[in-house]
Design an enzyme around this catalytic site. Structure first.
Site, PDB file in Angstrom:
ATOM      1  N   CYS A 175       0.829  -1.200   0.000  1.00 55.62           N
ATOM      2  CA  CYS A 175       0.000   0.000   0.000  1.00 55.62           C
ATOM      3  C   CYS A 175       0.867   1.255   0.000  1.00 55.62           C
ATOM      4  O   CYS A 175       1.315   1.716   1.053  1.00 55.62           O
ATOM      5  CB  CYS A 175      -0.938  -0.002   1.201  1.00 55.62           C
ATOM      6  SG  CYS A 175      -1.976   1.458   1.226  1.00 55.62           S
ATOM      7  N   CYS A 178      -0.530   4.101   2.077  1.00 51.37           N
ATOM      8  CA  CYS A 178      -0.382   4.001   3.535  1.00 51.37           C
ATOM      9  C   CYS A 178       1.063   4.249   3.948  1.00 51.37           C
ATOM     10  O   CYS A 178       1.327   4.845   4.977  1.00 51.37           O
ATOM     11  CB  CYS A 178      -0.725   2.606   4.043  1.00 51.37           C
ATOM     12  SG  CYS A 178      -2.030   1.779   3.204  1.00 51.37           S
ATOM     13  N   ASP A 179       2.003   3.725   3.172  1.00 45.16           N
ATOM     14  CA  ASP A 179       3.380   3.647   3.652  1.00 45.16           C
ATOM     15  C   ASP A 179       4.379   4.518   2.906  1.00 45.16           C
ATOM     16  O   ASP A 179       5.485   4.738   3.394  1.00 45.16           O
ATOM     17  CB  ASP A 179       3.862   2.185   3.580  1.00 45.16           C
ATOM     18  CG  ASP A 179       3.019   1.275   4.449  1.00 45.16           C
ATOM     19  OD1 ASP A 179       2.472   1.765   5.451  1.00 45.16           O
ATOM     20  OD2 ASP A 179       2.900   0.082   4.133  1.00 45.16           O
TER      21      ASP A 179
END
Ligand code: NDP
Length: 355
Positions: A175, A178-179
């Site tokens: 992701c 997200c990261d």
């Protein structure tokens, strides 16, 4: 007490089903997932589903570009734990439409406004052989329901290499949204595996943080839609390694330092120095908790047993969204099948004299 409708899930399918069921006075309960479980975050099964892992949504009707902040401030409730992040920070306004997490938070709020009850739990076990159905959540509690709408979506796939598993959360991710902003990925070359729309989207997104992004494509062509592929290929920071697969993730025990690439076209192996690897190679439906009690298709997605209906192999159990849709997999099509599932459940309850 036996519930009339329980909806498991937390994406567009679940919230649309809840809006319809709530407006039909069925007092739905949505079990939206345990937000404290890190696996949920990785899998995209956390509250708000996969849209929580995306940036701008350009293709959900009704969201042309505009100043949405004021609307969000008034539409969402300040008691929403995510409210300060979405509304009061200095995040730039999306250039098109709306952000994925905002969109699905609005859906949830709309469902709540009509009286939907929401629980932050994971359903870990079901008994669908006896009616009413029994659902058991991760805290050991159980509840009964006459109808069930499964809208648990799908989660990102990984390559399945032991070295990949070893470096999850230490440079391996599925992701980018997200990261990608994490310090370990900043100003470093990164690898994105896959050639679909997700891979193109992730690679393009990662160019904000990375010094360079290598797309690892196993064939000599992209699977992505023309517009997404062209956008990625035109990005000067993206380089495609055609006809290659990742054979091993390399690291220094603490973090990823590279990937070993194998050619699918008979060329020699190659090592690429990268600070991280992002997998964007498709999804697997979240059906484990059903333990084989609902019929699945060969590819693991729930089978809709009647054309143009959300019926499953179990009478009274309906499926909506990506958990049953291996083809369209769009937020708007998930919302559409969520609506259908709620109407199917309502008619089922009516037919059985339960409304
Ligand atoms: P897809 O199934 O479309 O693509 C998966 C990609 O991963 C393919 O290129 C596939 O290769 C590759 N792949 C699969 N397994 C491996 C492996 N073991 N090693 C290397 N490569 C592998 O999945 P997506 O998640 O990209 O997209 C799913 C759906 O969501 C699509 O309908 C897409 O249009 C939609 N979507 C739309 C977006 C948007 O419109 N903004 C954004 C993201 C997704 P191969 O091509 O060789 O099979």
């Amino acid at each position: 007490m036996t519930e009339k409708v329980v909806i498991i899930g937390s994406g567009p399918a679940a919230w649309t089903a809840a809006i319809y069921a709530a407006r039909a006075q069925l007092h739905p309960l949505v079990i939206q997932g345990d937000p404290t479980n890190d696996k949920n975050r990785q899998n995209g099964t956390l509250p708000l589903g996969q849209l929580a892992l995306t940036t701008e949504v350009e293709n959900f009707p009704s969201w042309p570009a505009g100043e949405t902040r004021e609307y969000l401030r008034t539409a969402l409730k300040p008691d929403d734990p995510a409210f300060p992040y979405w509304v009061t920070d200095n995040k730039p306004q999306p250039t098109h439409g709306i952000d994925g997490p905002q969109l699905v938070a609005l859906m949830r709020q709309q469902a709540k406004n009509f009286g939907t009850r929401v629980e932050d739990k994971d359903v870990v076990k079901v008994d669908l052989k006896n009616k009413p159905f029994t659902l058991t959540t991760h805290d050991g509690e159980s509840l009964k329901t006459h109808t069930l709408i499964v809208a648990t979506g799908a989660r990102a796939n990984y390559l399945g290499l032991p070295s990949e598993d070893k470096y999850k959360n230490r440079g391996v991710s599925a992701c980018a949204v997200c990261d990608g902003f994490l310090p370990i990925f900043r100003n470093k070359p990164l690898a994105v595996v896959g050639a679909g729309d997700s891979a193109c989207e992730e690679a393009t997104y990662l160019t904000k943080f990375a010094s360079k992004v290598h797309m690892i494509v196993r064939r000599d062509q992209m699977r992505a839609s023309k517009i997404m592929a062209e956008r990625a290929l035109a990005n000067p920071k993206i380089e495609v390694k055609w006809n290659t697969v990742v054979d091993e993730v390399l690291g220094d025990e603490k973090k990823v330092t590279g990937v070993r690439l194998k050619s699918t076209a008979g060329k020699p192996d190659e090592t690429l120095d990268v600070g991280g690897m992002f997998c964007a190679i498709g999804h697997t439906p979240n059906v484990g908790f059903l333990d084989g009690q609902v019929k699945l298709k060969e590819n693991g997605y729930i089978e809709w047993t009647t054309v143009s209906r959300t019926f499953t192999s179990v009478d009274g159990v309906f499926a909506a969204g990506d958990v049953a849709d291996d083809y369209y997999r769009q937020a708007v099509s998930a919302a559409g099948t969520g609506c259908m599932a709620a109407l199917d459940a309502e008619r089922w309850l009516g037919h059985h004299g339960l409304v």
